[in-house]
Structures are given as structure tokens and as C-alpha cells.
Design a protein around this motif. Sequence first.
Motif, mmCIF file in Angstrom:
data_model
loop_
_atom_site.group_PDB
_atom_site.id
_atom_site.type_symbol
_atom_site.label_atom_id
_atom_site.label_comp_id
_atom_site.label_asym_id
_atom_site.label_seq_id
_atom_site.Cartn_x
_atom_site.Cartn_y
_atom_site.Cartn_z
ATOM 1 N N ASP A 180 21.913 -14.821 -11.269
ATOM 2 C CA ASP A 180 22.570 -15.736 -10.324
ATOM 3 C C ASP A 180 23.844 -15.094 -9.777
ATOM 4 O O ASP A 180 24.453 -14.255 -10.447
ATOM 5 C CB ASP A 180 22.921 -17.032 -11.073
ATOM 6 N N ASP A 181 24.236 -15.475 -8.586
ATOM 7 C CA ASP A 181 25.501 -15.014 -7.981
ATOM 8 C C ASP A 181 25.578 -13.494 -7.954
ATOM 9 O O ASP A 181 26.653 -12.905 -8.167
ATOM 10 C CB ASP A 181 26.715 -15.573 -8.758
ATOM 11 N N GLU A 237 21.423 -17.184 -1.278
ATOM 12 C CA GLU A 237 22.086 -18.469 -1.520
ATOM 13 C C GLU A 237 22.937 -18.870 -0.319
ATOM 14 O O GLU A 237 23.492 -18.012 0.359
ATOM 15 C CB GLU A 237 23.067 -18.353 -2.691
#
Length: 282
Positions: A180-181, A237
Motif C-alpha cells: 500500500d502507498d 490510488e
Amino acid sequence: KAKEHGRNRLQYHIHRPDAAGVMPLSEQEELRSAIGAKQFFLEYQPQVDVASGRIVGLEALVRWRHPRHGMMPPGQFIPLAEESGLIIPLGLFVLNEACRQAKEWQVMGLPPLTIAVNVSARQFGDPALAAHVTEALEASGLEPQWLELELTESTLMHDVPRGLHVMQALKALGVRLSIDDFGTGYSSLAALKTFPFDRLKMDRSFVEALPRDETTVAIASAVISLARRLRLAVVAEGVETDEQLEFLRQAQCHDAQGFYFSRPVGPGEIAKILARAGDRLA
Ligand code: C2E
Ligand code: MG
Ligand code: MG
Ligand code: MG
């Protein structure tokens, strides 16, 4: 005697609510009782296949309906939950509820979607994590390939051998793992090299300035082709505009998530979106 000592320590912290890394006791108590009082619930945000516009997954995002402060975003309580250890029972709720809901949608006849659940550092450090995942899958009846766990590089790089060990145990259950990220940490490339991820979530900060900013364009393109070379699926995202989506399509980014398609919404709204759009959002 130990109890006495514990109480003194707590009082010490109460009088120093600004002490680094210490959460005021009142907030801790509030968070603890909120778990029991069922004040937490999940919203879901669609992840869309860029080429076809089909919804392929949903990220579960926790919310706190606070009796006095109203809706609280996770940024305001996840760090407190991490510090106090309350992330363990809270994370367990998220995991179980997300699996239960995903199975319910399948039973309703909706096309099977991957459900992505965020796992924090402290949860990842919990020796019972793999057992908790197994239990959530068994209790819900959800097949493991529909569950994805989102991990961040800082969670893993902290103790590499242990991180690898835990990831292998999770993969052996048949669940998918994503980073993630991606790109926001200090060792993003090392994390990619070291750990067996299935998917890469490119951080919103590399999507925001697309397609105007040259540096962002260079980085986003490179991240997408790097991921493709490593046979990882890439999710962008924070997609908010047509132009961003068009850029991602050209760059052959697999999936996208963001307000452009939908904000995170409750389960009823998800069912409506799926009914309205078929399974297409773009
Ligand atoms: P994340 O995992 O990176 O989740 C994506 C965040 O970006 C979500 O914020 C989502 O609402 C927001 N977002 C999605 N699309 C857009 C967009 O187009 N524009 C903008 N500006 N924002 C967008 P949210 O729900 O506030 O969650 C923030 C963070 O809190 C999450 O970041 C995650 O790290 C953490 N979090 C949320 N739910 C959980 C949970 O159940 N467990 C744990 N451990 N952490 C959670
Ligand atoms: Mg996430
Ligand atoms: Mg993220
Ligand atoms: Mg993020």
C-alpha cells in the motif's frame, strides 16, 4: 504490586497527555468501549479495471460513528489504536466484517470481487494474525483468493526476516498481498525486491499531479512499467479526473481507485452501484 506500578504509570501519563507516543487514557478508554458498543463500521471503495471499466475489487475502510464527535476518519483514530494495542480487536472486527460482507455479496449473486483489508504494523506483528485470517475465512465461508491484505513497507522493513516469514505464512493460506502507498517510504524498491507481493498500490501522491507535472508523469510511468516487469498488478490510488484516468490507460496501469469512480460508501450503496452500472464504472 505490579498493578500498583501500572496505575502510577497511567497517572503519570494522564498528567502529561502530550508525552511522546502516549495516548491520553480517556481517549484510550473511549476507543475501547467503542469497540464493544459497535460504533465502528466499514465503507467500501471500488477498484476498477482501467481497460474494461469493470469493478474488480473493493477496499474496506473503517469508520467510527462517535456518539459526540460524529463521523471520525481513520486518520484520527488508527494511530491511537496502534499505540494502545486496540488495533488488534479493531482489526479483527474489520477482517471478519469485510469477509462476511464479501461472502454476502457473492451469495446475492453479484460477481465475485476481491475485498482488500488494511493491516497495520501492530497487527502484522501479532503472532495470531495468520490464525485470525484463517478464522475469518472459515467463519464467513469466503474463499481465500478473494481476500487481499494491504501492507505498507514500513511494517515489513522493520524486521525483514520476520516479515518474510509472516508473508509466506499468509500466502500459504491463499490470500493475496499488496504493498500500500507504494513510493512514500524510504525503501520502496528494497521492499519490492525482498517481499512476495501480488499487487502494488501506487500512492495517491503520484497520481494527483497527473498528467500536468513532468516529474510525476516520469515517476508514475516508471512505477507502472516496473510493476508490470515484476508481474505485479498495479492499482493507482486517488484517481479523481478524466485526464488522470486517460493517462493511466495509456500507461497500461491495470486498476484504479478514487473519487472519480466512487467515494468509499456503505454496503447498501455498493449493491446499488453494482446494480446500476452492471459491473462497470468507466
Ligand atoms: P489507504 O489504505 O491508503 O486508503 C485510501 C485512502 O484514500 C482512504 O482514506 C480513501 O478514502 C482515500 N481516497 C480514496 N480515493 C481518493 C481520492 O480520489 N482522493 C482523495 N483525496 N482521497 C481518496 P481513509 O478512508 O480516510 O483512510 C485513510 C487511511 O487510514 C488508509 O489509507 C489506511 O492507511 C487507514 N485505514 C483505513 N481503514 C483501516 C483499517 O480498517 N485498518 C487499518 N489498519 N488502517 C485503516
Ligand atoms: Mg489501503
Ligand atoms: Mg493506500
Ligand atoms: Mg494512502
